[in-house]
Write a protein that holds these residues in place. Sequence first.
Motif, PDB file in Angstrom:
ATOM      1  N   SER A  82      58.078  98.550  34.887  1.00  0.00           N
ATOM      2  CA  SER A  82      56.935  98.748  35.779  1.00  0.00           C
ATOM      3  C   SER A  82      55.927  99.669  35.086  1.00  0.00           C
ATOM      4  CB  SER A  82      57.391  99.380  37.092  1.00  0.00           C
ATOM      5  OG  SER A  82      57.758 100.733  36.880  1.00  0.00           O
ATOM      6  N   VAL A  83      54.724  99.706  35.616  1.00  0.00           N
ATOM      7  CA  VAL A  83      53.695 100.591  35.064  1.00  0.00           C
ATOM      8  C   VAL A  83      54.158 102.043  35.141  1.00  0.00           C
ATOM      9  CG1 VAL A  83      51.333 101.443  35.382  1.00  0.00           C
ATOM     10  CG2 VAL A  83      51.813  98.989  35.545  1.00  0.00           C
ATOM     11  N   THR A  84      54.792 102.428  36.216  1.00  0.00           N
ATOM     12  CA  THR A  84      55.283 103.800  36.367  1.00  0.00           C
ATOM     13  C   THR A  84      56.341 104.111  35.312  1.00  0.00           C
ATOM     14  OG1 THR A  84      54.840 103.711  38.736  1.00  0.00           O
ATOM     15  CG2 THR A  84      56.342 105.438  37.970  1.00  0.00           C
ATOM     16  N   GLU A  85      57.264 103.200  35.085  1.00  0.00           N
ATOM     17  CA  GLU A  85      58.290 103.407  34.062  1.00  0.00           C
ATOM     18  C   GLU A  85      57.665 103.545  32.680  1.00  0.00           C
ATOM     19  OE1 GLU A  85      62.141 101.044  35.873  1.00  0.00           O
ATOM     20  OE2 GLU A  85      60.476  99.857  35.087  1.00  0.00           O
ATOM     21  N   VAL A  86      56.675 102.725  32.391  1.00  0.00           N
ATOM     22  CA  VAL A  86      55.989 102.797  31.101  1.00  0.00           C
ATOM     23  C   VAL A  86      55.259 104.131  30.963  1.00  0.00           C
ATOM     24  CG1 VAL A  86      54.098 101.813  29.733  1.00  0.00           C
ATOM     25  CG2 VAL A  86      55.787 100.304  30.802  1.00  0.00           C
ATOM     26  N   CYS A  87      54.596 104.547  32.028  1.00  0.00           N
ATOM     27  CA  CYS A  87      53.869 105.825  32.029  1.00  0.00           C
ATOM     28  C   CYS A  87      54.775 106.957  31.577  1.00  0.00           C
ATOM     29  CB  CYS A  87      53.314 106.098  33.428  1.00  0.00           C
ATOM     30  SG  CYS A  87      52.717 107.776  33.697  1.00  0.00           S
ATOM     31  N   PHE A  88      55.944 107.070  32.177  1.00  0.00           N
ATOM     32  CA  PHE A  88      56.858 108.160  31.841  1.00  0.00           C
ATOM     33  C   PHE A  88      57.543 107.940  30.497  1.00  0.00           C
ATOM     34  CE2 PHE A  88      56.645 108.558  36.554  1.00  0.00           C
ATOM     35  CZ  PHE A  88      55.920 109.743  36.553  1.00  0.00           C
ATOM     36  N   ALA A  89      57.758 106.686  30.111  1.00  0.00           N
ATOM     37  CA  ALA A  89      58.409 106.388  28.832  1.00  0.00           C
ATOM     38  C   ALA A  89      57.551 106.818  27.640  1.00  0.00           C
ATOM     39  CB  ALA A  89      58.724 104.899  28.730  1.00  0.00           C
ATOM     40  N   VAL A  90      56.233 106.798  27.797  1.00  0.00           N
ATOM     41  CA  VAL A  90      55.358 107.170  26.685  1.00  0.00           C
ATOM     42  C   VAL A  90      54.949 108.643  26.724  1.00  0.00           C
ATOM     43  CG1 VAL A  90      54.494 104.827  26.363  1.00  0.00           C
ATOM     44  CG2 VAL A  90      53.214 106.428  27.828  1.00  0.00           C
ATOM     45  N   GLY A  91      55.508 109.408  27.664  1.00  0.00           N
ATOM     46  CA  GLY A  91      55.276 110.848  27.675  1.00  0.00           C
ATOM     47  C   GLY A  91      54.204 111.343  28.613  1.00  0.00           C
ATOM     48  N   CYS A  92      53.644 110.477  29.430  1.00  0.00           N
ATOM     49  CA  CYS A  92      52.645 110.921  30.404  1.00  0.00           C
ATOM     50  C   CYS A  92      53.368 111.418  31.650  1.00  0.00           C
ATOM     51  CB  CYS A  92      51.688 109.788  30.761  1.00  0.00           C
ATOM     52  SG  CYS A  92      50.651 109.279  29.385  1.00  0.00           S
ATOM     53  N   SER A  93      52.844 112.459  32.262  1.00  0.00           N
ATOM     54  CA  SER A  93      53.484 113.008  33.452  1.00  0.00           C
ATOM     55  C   SER A  93      52.712 112.702  34.722  1.00  0.00           C
ATOM     56  CB  SER A  93      53.659 114.524  33.300  1.00  0.00           C
ATOM     57  OG  SER A  93      52.410 115.126  33.076  1.00  0.00           O
ATOM     58  N   SER A  94      51.550 112.079  34.590  1.00  0.00           N
ATOM     59  CA  SER A  94      50.735 111.735  35.745  1.00  0.00           C
ATOM     60  C   SER A  94      50.340 110.264  35.673  1.00  0.00           C
ATOM     61  CB  SER A  94      49.475 112.604  35.781  1.00  0.00           C
ATOM     62  OG  SER A  94      48.506 112.059  36.647  1.00  0.00           O
ATOM     63  N   LEU A  95      50.757 109.502  36.664  1.00  0.00           N
ATOM     64  CA  LEU A  95      50.419 108.081  36.692  1.00  0.00           C
ATOM     65  C   LEU A  95      48.909 107.885  36.787  1.00  0.00           C
ATOM     66  CD1 LEU A  95      51.403 105.165  36.725  1.00  0.00           C
ATOM     67  CD2 LEU A  95      51.686 105.359  39.198  1.00  0.00           C
ATOM     68  N   GLY A  96      48.235 108.743  37.536  1.00  0.00           N
ATOM     69  CA  GLY A  96      46.784 108.637  37.679  1.00  0.00           C
ATOM     70  C   GLY A  96      46.056 108.848  36.369  1.00  0.00           C
ATOM     71  N   THR A  97      46.434 109.890  35.643  1.00  0.00           N
ATOM     72  CA  THR A  97      45.810 110.166  34.344  1.00  0.00           C
ATOM     73  C   THR A  97      46.114 109.050  33.358  1.00  0.00           C
ATOM     74  OG1 THR A  97      45.973 112.546  34.725  1.00  0.00           O
ATOM     75  CG2 THR A  97      45.690 111.837  32.439  1.00  0.00           C
ATOM     76  N   PHE A  98      47.355 108.595  33.356  1.00  0.00           N
ATOM     77  CA  PHE A  98      47.747 107.493  32.474  1.00  0.00           C
ATOM     78  C   PHE A  98      46.910 106.250  32.760  1.00  0.00           C
ATOM     79  CE2 PHE A  98      50.332 103.577  32.187  1.00  0.00           C
ATOM     80  CZ  PHE A  98      50.468 103.498  30.813  1.00  0.00           C
ATOM     81  N   SER A  99      46.804 105.876  34.029  1.00  0.00           N
ATOM     82  CA  SER A  99      46.054 104.672  34.397  1.00  0.00           C
ATOM     83  C   SER A  99      44.576 104.796  34.045  1.00  0.00           C
ATOM     84  CB  SER A  99      46.204 104.382  35.886  1.00  0.00           C
ATOM     85  OG  SER A  99      47.536 104.043  36.178  1.00  0.00           O
ATOM     86  N   THR A 100      44.010 105.978  34.286  1.00  0.00           N
ATOM     87  CA  THR A 100      42.600 106.197  33.969  1.00  0.00           C
ATOM     88  C   THR A 100      42.355 106.078  32.471  1.00  0.00           C
ATOM     89  OG1 THR A 100      42.302 107.624  35.890  1.00  0.00           O
ATOM     90  CG2 THR A 100      40.698 107.863  34.100  1.00  0.00           C
ATOM     91  N   ARG A 101      43.170 106.758  31.686  1.00  0.00           N
ATOM     92  CA  ARG A 101      42.995 106.724  30.225  1.00  0.00           C
ATOM     93  C   ARG A 101      43.263 105.325  29.676  1.00  0.00           C
ATOM     94  NH1 ARG A 101      39.962 108.255  26.425  1.00  0.00           N
ATOM     95  NH2 ARG A 101      40.986 108.732  24.486  1.00  0.00           N
ATOM     96  N   PHE A 102      44.273 104.649  30.212  1.00  0.00           N
ATOM     97  CA  PHE A 102      44.581 103.285  29.786  1.00  0.00           C
ATOM     98  C   PHE A 102      43.369 102.387  30.027  1.00  0.00           C
ATOM     99  CE2 PHE A 102      46.243  99.028  29.883  1.00  0.00           C
ATOM    100  CZ  PHE A 102      47.320  99.035  29.023  1.00  0.00           C
ATOM    101  N   THR A 103      42.801 102.475  31.216  1.00  0.00           N
ATOM    102  CA  THR A 103      41.651 101.642  31.577  1.00  0.00           C
ATOM    103  C   THR A 103      40.454 101.958  30.684  1.00  0.00           C
ATOM    104  OG1 THR A 103      42.452 101.512  33.847  1.00  0.00           O
ATOM    105  CG2 THR A 103      40.143 100.934  33.476  1.00  0.00           C
ATOM    106  N   GLU A 104      40.233 103.242  30.373  1.00  0.00           N
ATOM    107  CA  GLU A 104      39.129 103.621  29.486  1.00  0.00           C
ATOM    108  C   GLU A 104      39.281 102.998  28.107  1.00  0.00           C
ATOM    109  OE1 GLU A 104      39.242 107.866  29.366  1.00  0.00           O
ATOM    110  OE2 GLU A 104      38.121 108.091  31.235  1.00  0.00           O
ATOM    111  N   LEU A 105      40.492 103.023  27.571  1.00  0.00           N
ATOM    112  CA  LEU A 105      40.715 102.535  26.211  1.00  0.00           C
ATOM    113  C   LEU A 105      40.858 101.021  26.120  1.00  0.00           C
ATOM    114  CD1 LEU A 105      43.138 105.243  24.823  1.00  0.00           C
ATOM    115  CD2 LEU A 105      40.822 104.787  24.063  1.00  0.00           C
ATOM    116  N   VAL A 106      41.488 100.423  27.110  1.00  0.00           N
ATOM    117  CA  VAL A 106      41.821  99.009  27.025  1.00  0.00           C
ATOM    118  C   VAL A 106      40.805  98.137  27.769  1.00  0.00           C
ATOM    119  CG1 VAL A 106      43.644  97.306  27.482  1.00  0.00           C
ATOM    120  CG2 VAL A 106      44.247  99.601  26.750  1.00  0.00           C
ATOM    121  N   GLY A 107      40.208  98.685  28.808  1.00  0.00           N
ATOM    122  CA  GLY A 107      39.203  97.932  29.551  1.00  0.00           C
ATOM    123  C   GLY A 107      39.698  97.335  30.851  1.00  0.00           C
TER     124      GLY A 107
END
Length: 147
Positions: A82-107
């Motif tokens: 899941s997106v949440t599992e991936v978020c924590f697997a890559v070292g992010c501690s905030s799903l919101g920050t992860f999603s925001t940064r992902f969207t900025e970089l990937v589109g």
Amino acid sequence: MTSRPATSQQLRDLALLRRVRDRIDREYAQPLDVEALARGVNMSAGHLSRQFRLAYGEPPYSYLMTRRIERAMALLRRGDLSVTEVCFAVGCSSLGTFSTRFTELVGVPPSVYRDEAAGVTEGMPSCVSKQVTRPIRNREAPAPSRR
């Protein structure tokens, strides 16, 4: 315009910056911050950030997040987490920050990427898929189209 030869201090700083970059590449999933990275090479956080940006074109935290997003993209393409599992697997501690940064970089948001990118690189050599799927840095991703 002539370039001056690098001083021995500049060469030492470049070697330390490479150590920091290599540590980020290796330990991207660990809790890393600029202060800890700077302590590891006996620099101040401000000096490290300035020198890293000069050497690599972006500050250390931005480089770290790019590495995390690259890894997240690979995990999302597999489709078994899941997106949440991936978020924590890559070292992010905030799903919101992860999603925001992902969207900025990937589109696109991570959930959309997972749904659209599953199987896209299947059968593709890893050296090619890494290049094709590399995230865009510095907020250069095009805005998602509105349908």
